[in-house]
Design an enzyme around this catalytic site. Sequence first.
Site, mmCIF file in Angstrom:
data_model
loop_
_atom_site.group_PDB
_atom_site.id
_atom_site.type_symbol
_atom_site.label_atom_id
_atom_site.label_comp_id
_atom_site.label_asym_id
_atom_site.label_seq_id
_atom_site.Cartn_x
_atom_site.Cartn_y
_atom_site.Cartn_z
ATOM 1 N N GLU A 134 30.461 41.677 43.671
ATOM 2 C CA GLU A 134 30.696 42.958 43.816
ATOM 3 C C GLU A 134 32.550 43.161 44.126
ATOM 4 O OE1 GLU A 134 29.674 46.740 47.487
ATOM 5 O OE2 GLU A 134 29.836 44.238 47.775
ATOM 6 N N GLU A 231 24.537 52.508 51.349
ATOM 7 C CA GLU A 231 25.425 51.900 51.966
ATOM 8 C C GLU A 231 26.780 52.779 52.353
ATOM 9 O OE1 GLU A 231 26.896 47.452 52.147
ATOM 10 O OE2 GLU A 231 27.955 48.925 50.276
#
Length: 245
Positions: A134, A231
């Site tokens: 990520e 998130e």
Amino acid sequence: MRFSANLGFLWSELALPDAIRAAAAAGFDAVECHWPYGVPAKDVAAALHQTGLPMLGLNTARGRTGENGLSALPGRGDDARAAVDQALAYAQATDTGAVHVMAGFASGDAAHAAFVETLRYACAAAPDRTILIEPLNHYDAPGYFLKTTAQAEAIIAEVGAPNLKLMFDCYHVQLMEGDMTRRLERLMPVIGHVQVASVPDRGAPDHGELNYPYVWEVLERLGWDAPVGAEYKPNGDTEATLGWM
């Protein structure tokens, strides 16, 4: 569109098994977490079984105080592999589908080589699980090795493992690169998970500079059918921020 509650941020005041139960009661389709290692895996597995929710992903350990992952740190290969082993064991015990291998604060050719080596280790050790990388934005994580989707895409190609995928976090991508939906379209073949939060405050995805209802439409048009990870950092009680769902 289905959604996964990221329990690193949502219901963070609760013990992880209780947060899983809260996410199920709120109507989420799945959960994911950051670093669950302080909670016995059997307790998490029991809560997942009780609720019927799958755990989509978890992170490798950050490392020592002030670190944010180990996998791109030159000279720390043993520590990086140990963190991968720990994460894969926890994922096995909780039937978690993906492990995010965190790169850490590093730069340069030696860091790149270290990251690629660790990723090859992780992918070979868990061919039945997805290994995720990520890119993180340089406002929240200055000095983090992996910064852009282009860098991630090149590393995925270099490693050459079918189970290595991109975690496409819309919050980080928008802050670093923009051009959100075109990037989703182009990168869809290598995306393994999608996460969302408002930009720039990382709150619930119902305000800010991204039009998430349009993002949902694009994801559906592209055939994305897995839960999207929420998130974000709730401003107050998590339940009070869920109107966007």
